[in-house]
Scaffold this motif. Structure first.
Motif, PDB file in Angstrom:
ATOM      1  N   PRO A   1       0.792  -1.238   0.000  1.00 55.30           N
ATOM      2  CA  PRO A   1       0.000   0.000   0.000  1.00 55.30           C
ATOM      3  C   PRO A   1       0.825   1.289   0.000  1.00 55.30           C
ATOM      4  O   PRO A   1       0.403   2.278  -0.589  1.00 55.30           O
ATOM      5  N   TRP A   2       1.995   1.296   0.631  1.00 59.32           N
ATOM      6  CA  TRP A   2       2.755   2.540   0.688  1.00 59.32           C
ATOM      7  C   TRP A   2       3.221   2.994  -0.694  1.00 59.32           C
ATOM      8  O   TRP A   2       3.556   4.163  -0.881  1.00 59.32           O
ATOM      9  N   LEU A   3       3.197   2.096  -1.683  1.00 55.49           N
ATOM     10  CA  LEU A   3       3.537   2.500  -3.046  1.00 55.49           C
ATOM     11  C   LEU A   3       2.518   3.488  -3.616  1.00 55.49           C
ATOM     12  O   LEU A   3       2.787   4.164  -4.604  1.00 55.49           O
ATOM     13  N   LEU A   4       1.339   3.565  -2.981  1.00 51.90           N
ATOM     14  CA  LEU A   4       0.340   4.542  -3.427  1.00 51.90           C
ATOM     15  C   LEU A   4       0.855   5.974  -3.283  1.00 51.90           C
ATOM     16  O   LEU A   4       0.295   6.902  -3.858  1.00 51.90           O
ATOM     17  N   LEU A   5       1.947   6.142  -2.545  1.00 54.08           N
ATOM     18  CA  LEU A   5       2.563   7.466  -2.441  1.00 54.08           C
ATOM     19  C   LEU A   5       3.061   7.963  -3.798  1.00 54.08           C
ATOM     20  O   LEU A   5       3.293   9.157  -3.980  1.00 54.08           O
ATOM     21  N   ILE A   6       3.199   7.049  -4.740  1.00 54.17           N
ATOM     22  CA  ILE A   6       3.570   7.434  -6.110  1.00 54.17           C
ATOM     23  C   ILE A   6       2.586   8.480  -6.624  1.00 54.17           C
ATOM     24  O   ILE A   6       2.964   9.402  -7.350  1.00 54.17           O
ATOM     25  N   PHE A   7       1.342   8.369  -6.202  1.00 51.03           N
ATOM     26  CA  PHE A   7       0.326   9.313  -6.671  1.00 51.03           C
ATOM     27  C   PHE A   7       0.529  10.719  -6.125  1.00 51.03           C
ATOM     28  O   PHE A   7       0.042  11.672  -6.709  1.00 51.03           O
ATOM     29  N   VAL A   8       1.259  10.848  -5.029  1.00 55.29           N
ATOM     30  CA  VAL A   8       1.575  12.173  -4.487  1.00 55.29           C
ATOM     31  C   VAL A   8       2.395  12.956  -5.515  1.00 55.29           C
ATOM     32  O   VAL A   8       2.284  14.171  -5.606  1.00 55.29           O
ATOM     33  N   ILE A   9       3.174  12.245  -6.304  1.00 54.30           N
ATOM     34  CA  ILE A   9       3.969  12.872  -7.366  1.00 54.30           C
ATOM     35  C   ILE A   9       3.211  12.847  -8.690  1.00 54.30           C
ATOM     36  O   ILE A   9       3.136  13.852  -9.403  1.00 54.30           O
ATOM     37  N   LEU A  10       2.629  11.704  -9.025  1.00 51.22           N
ATOM     38  CA  LEU A  10       2.023  11.493 -10.337  1.00 51.22           C
ATOM     39  C   LEU A  10       0.820  12.392 -10.607  1.00 51.22           C
ATOM     40  O   LEU A  10       0.756  13.046 -11.656  1.00 51.22           O
ATOM     41  N   ILE A  11      -0.120  12.439  -9.706  1.00 48.28           N
ATOM     42  CA  ILE A  11      -1.370  13.176  -9.964  1.00 48.28           C
ATOM     43  C   ILE A  11      -1.124  14.673 -10.152  1.00 48.28           C
ATOM     44  O   ILE A  11      -1.585  15.247 -11.145  1.00 48.28           O
ATOM     45  N   PRO A  12      -0.398  15.342  -9.243  1.00 47.85           N
ATOM     46  CA  PRO A  12      -0.138  16.770  -9.499  1.00 47.85           C
ATOM     47  C   PRO A  12       0.630  17.005 -10.807  1.00 47.85           C
ATOM     48  O   PRO A  12       0.371  17.975 -11.523  1.00 47.85           O
ATOM     49  N   MET A  13       1.556  16.098 -11.134  1.00 48.10           N
ATOM     50  CA  MET A  13       2.300  16.221 -12.381  1.00 48.10           C
ATOM     51  C   MET A  13       1.365  16.141 -13.588  1.00 48.10           C
ATOM     52  O   MET A  13       1.475  16.943 -14.530  1.00 48.10           O
ATOM     53  N   GLN A  14       0.439  15.195 -13.562  1.00 49.84           N
ATOM     54  CA  GLN A  14      -0.497  15.037 -14.675  1.00 49.84           C
ATOM     55  C   GLN A  14      -1.447  16.233 -14.773  1.00 49.84           C
ATOM     56  O   GLN A  14      -1.801  16.652 -15.875  1.00 49.84           O
ATOM     57  N   ILE A  15      -1.859  16.760 -13.642  1.00 54.52           N
ATOM     58  CA  ILE A  15      -2.739  17.938 -13.659  1.00 54.52           C
ATOM     59  C   ILE A  15      -2.009  19.127 -14.266  1.00 54.52           C
ATOM     60  O   ILE A  15      -2.559  19.850 -15.113  1.00 54.52           O
ATOM     61  N   LEU A  16      -0.757  19.334 -13.874  1.00 60.08           N
ATOM     62  CA  LEU A  16       0.022  20.438 -14.441  1.00 60.08           C
ATOM     63  C   LEU A  16       0.233  20.260 -15.943  1.00 60.08           C
ATOM     64  O   LEU A  16       0.098  21.217 -16.719  1.00 60.08           O
ATOM     65  N   ARG A  17       0.549  19.040 -16.363  1.00 60.48           N
ATOM     66  CA  ARG A  17       0.726  18.774 -17.797  1.00 60.48           C
ATOM     67  C   ARG A  17      -0.565  19.021 -18.566  1.00 60.48           C
ATOM     68  O   ARG A  17      -0.553  19.599 -19.648  1.00 60.48           O
ATOM     69  N   SER A  18      -1.687  18.569 -18.005  1.00 62.57           N
ATOM     70  CA  SER A  18      -2.961  18.750 -18.711  1.00 62.57           C
ATOM     71  C   SER A  18      -3.323  20.226 -18.827  1.00 62.57           C
ATOM     72  O   SER A  18      -3.874  20.649 -19.848  1.00 62.57           O
ATOM     73  N   ARG A  19      -2.998  21.011 -17.820  1.00 56.76           N
ATOM     74  CA  ARG A  19      -3.274  22.455 -17.891  1.00 56.76           C
ATOM     75  C   ARG A  19      -2.421  23.132 -18.957  1.00 56.76           C
ATOM     76  O   ARG A  19      -2.898  24.001 -19.690  1.00 56.76           O
ATOM     77  N   LYS A  20      -1.150  22.736 -19.032  1.00 55.88           N
ATOM     78  CA  LYS A  20      -0.269  23.291 -20.056  1.00 55.88           C
ATOM     79  C   LYS A  20      -0.776  22.911 -21.449  1.00 55.88           C
ATOM     80  O   LYS A  20      -0.834  23.748 -22.351  1.00 55.88           O
ATOM     81  N   GLU A  21      -1.147  21.648 -21.619  1.00 55.98           N
ATOM     82  CA  GLU A  21      -1.682  21.209 -22.898  1.00 55.98           C
ATOM     83  C   GLU A  21      -2.965  21.952 -23.243  1.00 55.98           C
ATOM     84  O   GLU A  21      -3.184  22.320 -24.398  1.00 55.98           O
ATOM     85  N   ALA A  22      -3.808  22.197 -22.232  1.00 56.62           N
ATOM     86  CA  ALA A  22      -5.062  22.924 -22.468  1.00 56.62           C
ATOM     87  C   ALA A  22      -4.783  24.330 -22.984  1.00 56.62           C
ATOM     88  O   ALA A  22      -5.463  24.796 -23.909  1.00 56.62           O
ATOM     89  N   ARG A  23      -3.794  25.000 -22.398  1.00 57.65           N
ATOM     90  CA  ARG A  23      -3.449  26.356 -22.870  1.00 57.65           C
ATOM     91  C   ARG A  23      -2.989  26.326 -24.336  1.00 57.65           C
ATOM     92  O   ARG A  23      -3.407  27.160 -25.145  1.00 57.65           O
ATOM     93  N   VAL A  24      -2.135  25.371 -24.660  1.00 57.44           N
ATOM     94  CA  VAL A  24      -1.621  25.266 -26.028  1.00 57.44           C
ATOM     95  C   VAL A  24      -2.756  24.962 -27.002  1.00 57.44           C
ATOM     96  O   VAL A  24      -2.852  25.575 -28.073  1.00 57.44           O
ATOM     97  N   LEU A  25      -3.624  24.029 -26.639  1.00 54.37           N
ATOM     98  CA  LEU A  25      -4.740  23.665 -27.522  1.00 54.37           C
ATOM     99  C   LEU A  25      -5.732  24.815 -27.676  1.00 54.37           C
ATOM    100  O   LEU A  25      -6.246  25.054 -28.777  1.00 54.37           O
ATOM    101  N   GLU A  26      -5.997  25.526 -26.589  1.00 56.48           N
ATOM    102  CA  GLU A  26      -6.940  26.646 -26.684  1.00 56.48           C
ATOM    103  C   GLU A  26      -6.374  27.769 -27.557  1.00 56.48           C
ATOM    104  O   GLU A  26      -7.112  28.389 -28.323  1.00 56.48           O
TER     105      GLU A  26
END
Length: 137
Positions: free
Chosen positions: A96-121
């Motif tokens: 279960p402690w491997l779920l800490l990967i999401f502490v890094i992964l989820i914010p990273m994906q949110i930031l990437r998606s926001r950057k992509e959204a700006r470029v696409l818009e």
């Protein structure tokens, strides 16, 4: 198409190696739940990657706006199903402690998606905004 085939080949080789390594392990409830989560997520991840086609890039670019298939409902299915796949693998391991990967992964994906959204818009304007209103994440 060449990049799609290379991506598919890498995923298939990884899946075969996973199956070969996992075949000797006992089938516990945790492993069954993990695999039941990871397997469909991997299939949907592959479908999303294939549907994205030539629009795929590591850096945010706006070559074309893909709004069909999985992209008709989810703006970032690769991120969504990639995260679900990783969660399934973590559950499968029973650590279960491997779920800490999401502490890094989820914010990273949110930031990437926001950057992509700006470029696409910037590139697609009203067409992107209309598509964004009809989709999730």
């Amino acid at each position: 198409m060449k990049l799609n085939l290379a991506t598919l080949a890498i995923i298939l080789v990884g899946a075969v190696l996973f199956i070969l390594n996992a075949s000797g392990m006992p089938w516990t409830t945790t492993r069954i739940i993990g695999l039941s989560t990871a397997a469909p997520a991997l299939l949907l991840l592959i479908v999303a990657r294939l549907q994205l086609g030539g629009a795929f890039s590591v850096e945010a670019k706006a070559t074309n706006l893909v709004t069909t298939g999985l992209y008709a409902r989810i703006r970032n299915p690769i991120y969504v199903f990639g995260a679900v796949f990783i969660a399934g693998l973590i559950i499968w391991t029973g650590i279960p402690w491997l779920l800490l990967i999401f502490v890094i992964l989820i914010p990273m994906q949110i930031l990437r998606s926001r950057k992509e959204a700006r470029v696409l818009e910037e590139k697609f304007g009203p067409a992107y905004v209309a598509w964004k209103q009809k989709t999730w994440f």
